[in-house]
Structure formats: C-alpha cells, structure tokens
Design a protein around this motif. Structure first.
Motif, PDB file in Angstrom:
ATOM      1  N   ALA A   1       0.830  -1.210   0.000  1.00 29.99           N
ATOM      2  CA  ALA A   1       0.000   0.000   0.000  1.00 29.99           C
ATOM      3  C   ALA A   1       0.861   1.255   0.000  1.00 29.99           C
ATOM      4  O   ALA A   1       0.614   2.195  -0.762  1.00 29.99           O
ATOM      5  N   ARG A   2       1.893   1.258   0.850  1.00 30.29           N
ATOM      6  CA  ARG A   2       2.790   2.424   0.907  1.00 30.29           C
ATOM      7  C   ARG A   2       3.542   2.603  -0.413  1.00 30.29           C
ATOM      8  O   ARG A   2       3.743   3.722  -0.889  1.00 30.29           O
TER       9      ARG A   2
ATOM     10  N   ARG B   1      -6.168   8.813  -2.517  1.00 29.32           N
ATOM     11  CA  ARG B   1      -6.780   8.121  -3.648  1.00 29.32           C
ATOM     12  C   ARG B   1      -6.103   6.798  -3.990  1.00 29.32           C
ATOM     13  O   ARG B   1      -6.712   5.945  -4.635  1.00 29.32           O
ATOM     14  N   PHE B   2      -4.831   6.631  -3.601  1.00 27.40           N
ATOM     15  CA  PHE B   2      -4.069   5.462  -4.047  1.00 27.40           C
ATOM     16  C   PHE B   2      -3.783   4.494  -2.897  1.00 27.40           C
ATOM     17  O   PHE B   2      -3.517   4.913  -1.774  1.00 27.40           O
ATOM     18  N   ALA B   3      -3.841   3.213  -3.207  1.00 24.45           N
ATOM     19  CA  ALA B   3      -3.554   2.164  -2.224  1.00 24.45           C
ATOM     20  C   ALA B   3      -3.231   0.880  -2.996  1.00 24.45           C
ATOM     21  O   ALA B   3      -3.174   0.879  -4.229  1.00 24.45           O
ATOM     22  N   GLY B   4      -3.043  -0.209  -2.263  1.00 26.51           N
ATOM     23  CA  GLY B   4      -2.713  -1.477  -2.903  1.00 26.51           C
ATOM     24  C   GLY B   4      -3.738  -1.916  -3.929  1.00 26.51           C
ATOM     25  O   GLY B   4      -3.401  -2.498  -4.972  1.00 26.51           O
ATOM     26  N   HIS B   5      -5.022  -1.634  -3.670  1.00 25.15           N
ATOM     27  CA  HIS B   5      -6.091  -2.060  -4.573  1.00 25.15           C
ATOM     28  C   HIS B   5      -6.051  -1.309  -5.902  1.00 25.15           C
ATOM     29  O   HIS B   5      -6.734  -1.709  -6.862  1.00 25.15           O
ATOM     30  N   SER B   6      -5.271  -0.223  -5.961  1.00 30.63           N
ATOM     31  CA  SER B   6      -5.164   0.534  -7.210  1.00 30.63           C
ATOM     32  C   SER B   6      -4.570  -0.322  -8.329  1.00 30.63           C
ATOM     33  O   SER B   6      -4.869  -0.105  -9.507  1.00 30.63           O
ATOM     34  N   LEU B   7      -3.708  -1.283  -7.987  1.00 28.37           N
ATOM     35  CA  LEU B   7      -3.121  -2.168  -8.992  1.00 28.37           C
ATOM     36  C   LEU B   7      -4.178  -3.093  -9.574  1.00 28.37           C
ATOM     37  O   LEU B   7      -4.271  -3.270 -10.795  1.00 28.37           O
ATOM     38  N   ARG B   8      -4.974  -3.692  -8.719  1.00 32.72           N
ATOM     39  CA  ARG B   8      -6.028  -4.622  -9.149  1.00 32.72           C
ATOM     40  C   ARG B   8      -7.064  -3.902 -10.010  1.00 32.72           C
ATOM     41  O   ARG B   8      -7.476  -4.401 -11.058  1.00 32.72           O
ATOM     42  N   ALA B   9      -7.475  -2.721  -9.564  1.00 32.64           N
ATOM     43  CA  ALA B   9      -8.437  -1.939 -10.341  1.00 32.64           C
ATOM     44  C   ALA B   9      -7.816  -1.461 -11.645  1.00 32.64           C
ATOM     45  O   ALA B   9      -8.511  -1.334 -12.668  1.00 32.64           O
TER      46      ALA B   9
END
Length: 340
Positions: free
Chosen positions: A263-264, A287-295
């Motif tokens: 996430a960081r 707005r950005f986190a680990g799930h941003s990659l999946r999305a």
C-alpha cells in the motif's frame, strides 16, 4: 483479546492433546491473519465500550450489541472521534459474531435489537463505496521510473508492482506468495516461471485458483523478467517471495514483507510520478492504495470482460465492473434500443 469461557476444559490424553493442537492450527487457518487482527481489535473496542458503560461483555446480549452499534454510528463508542462508517460497523458486528461463536455462545444477529437497528443505520448513513484510484498501464510505466534499478530494494519493488498489476492481485495475496509449493506455513500460494510466462497458484477468498501472467512486450515492463531479476540478485530460491532488504540494502533477509508495504509503495510511487496531479496533494495521497493495482488491470485490459472476471477470480461480471474505472459505460444504449 477474545471472550473467555468459565467452563473447565476436559483433561486430554497426550495423543488427543496433539490432535487438539492440530485442530487449533486448522481453526486459525480458516481466516487470514489480517482478518484475525481486525477481529481482535474490534473485540477490544467492544470490550472497552462495555467497561465504560458498566456492562459485561462475556454474554451475547442482543440489546447490548444493539446499543453498541448505535454508539458506533453516533461516534460515541470507545475512543472514536467520529461516527463509524456502515462498513466498519458491519465488520465490528461480524467480529463479535465470530468471537462469541468461538466461545460456544453464538450471537443472534437476527434479533430485532440488532437487525432493526442495523437496517436503520444502513438507511440513514449508507453511502456508495469509496473506490481507490486505478493505476492504469501508462501510469504504472511512469511509476516504475521512480524506482532505482541500481538497488536491490528498487528491483524488488519493481517486481511487486508489475506482478501485482499483471496478476490483478490484492496486496495480501502479493506478499503471501512463496517461491515454490509448500515451502512455508504462512504462505498462501506460489509461482511457477515458464517459457511463455508464469503461473501464480493462489489460495484466495474463494479457494484455490491459477492465474496466468504472460510476458510483457518489453523487458523493462515484463513482470516475469522483473521477478527473475529480483530472485537472482536477492539469491532467493526458497521461502517467501518478497522479503525485507537488509545489510544496508544489499541483502534479501528471511522475513516476509507485510501487505502494508504494498500500500505504501503504490502510494509513494503514484505521488512521485505525479499521477492525478490535478488534485490537491492530500487528496491524491488518499486516492491510491494497494487495490489501485487490481483496479488498474481491470480498467486497462482491452479484452472481453469474461477474461478479466476469470483473471480476478470474481464470481460475477457485476463485481468485475466495479473495478473497471475506465470503460465505455454506454456501449449498450437501451434507451435507443427501445426506440427513443
């Protein structure tokens, strides 16, 4: 700390003690470490609120639980500075349900003191889910350039971003991978590098699944090559796939990374690359986190939706569409199709 029972345990033979220990291991494996940590924190929150009210927390009283979730919704629970979201309240309720079930005294969530209050909270405070910004393919290329290819840490983080994006993986799934099958007790999957790409064998929320990740069109953006470089220079051939870098940044240590690192990493690289520079800095960071990659993969892959659904392991196309931040929403126009 989970609720304790007053019942005295039945003495067991040494053989049964061994089986009991194995049973506890299996019971622990039924939920992820993140889930157990969250549930334990929620139970402490509930127990603290009960103590402040002079109430007992060891008995599953629906009326007390109904008052507790009301306090959560109003921001009056233990240590809360603002009202809890509906999602947080539902998670806290799930934690209480789980904790009481472990004690053998299940909580009746259908009781009117809980069900009716929760329905009212949903109607009064429910909001659409806040979605993280998707890191699109072109965004990821820029983010990779913010990492130092001359350091082991930078090479590791490149592999994390590329594997997480190309695999459409959750941050917990990325860090739970091992180099090979059955190598660690806490591993939840492994990778197999083949000529045309790699296979990620993963135990996810819905069971085991196999994810195919093909090689990229360029070496600098190929997830397979990035992973091979990290494994080679990190001298890793067994155990956790992604580890902490030690020895003044020159060695891969034995310890598995936590999902917070992913996430960081996504947040820091997105900020450094200037992604969504039209937003204020504080808003961009949120707005950005680990799930941003999946999305990002779901939003960038220009293929039939069913392939994206299978890749992400979704049970329905509707769930996949929630991840697609950039798509032709009006490709099918039912208004015109109906003659209007």
């Amino acid at each position: 700390m989970l609720p304790q029972t007053d019942e005295q345990p039945t003495p067991l033979s040494s053989h049964l003690e061994g089986l009991a220990a194995r049973a506890r291991d299996y019971a622990e494996a039924a939920s992820s470490a993140n889930t157990r940590r969250a549930y334990a924190a929620d139970w402490r929150h509930f127990a603290s609120w009960c103590r402040r009210q002079g109430l007992e927390d060891f008995r599953p009283d629906p009326q007390v639980v109904g008052l507790y979730i009301t306090a959560c919704a109003s921001g009056a629970a233990a240590g809360d500075r603002k009202p809890n979201s509906v999602a947080t309240i539902e998670r806290r309720l799930s934690a209480l349900n789980w904790a009481y079930a472990q004690r053998g005294t299940p909580l009746d969530r259908k009781d009117r003191h809980i069900a009716t209050v929760l329905a009212g909270i949903r109607n009064s405070h429910g909001r659409p889910p806040v979605q993280k910004e998707a890191v699109l393919g072109e965004d990821l290329v820029v983010m990779l350039e913010t990492l130092d290819r001359g350091t082991l840490r930078g090479l590791r983080d490149r592999a994390i971003l590329l594997l997480g994006f190309a695999g459409g993986l959750r941050r917990s799934e990325i860090v739970s991978l091992d180099v090979g099958k059955d190598q660690t007790r806490d591993g939840r999957g492994w990778v197999e590098i083949l000529e045309d790409g790699m296979l990620v064998n993963l135990r996810g929320k819905t069971g085991w699944r196999e994810i195919e990740i093909g090689r990229g069109s360029a070496d600098l953006t190929c997830p397979v090559i990035a992973l091979q470089i990290w494994l080679s220079l990190g001298r890793i051939d067994h155990g956790p796939l992604f580890r902490r870098v030690t020895g003044q940044g020159k060695e891969a240590g034995p310890d598995r990374l936590t999902d917070q690192h992913v996430a960081r990493l996504v947040k820091q690289c997105a900020m450094a690359a200037g992604i969504r520079g039209d937003l204020p800095e504080g808003e961009r960071e949120r707005r950005f986190a680990g799930h941003s990659l999946r999305a990002g993969l779901a939003s960038s892959a220009e293929v039939d939706e069913r392939y994206v659904q299978k890749h992400l392991g979704h049970a329905s196309a509707e769930m996949t569409r929630r991840y697609q931040r950039r798509r032709d929403r009006f490709r099918v126009n039912l208004t015109k199709a109906a003659g209007l």
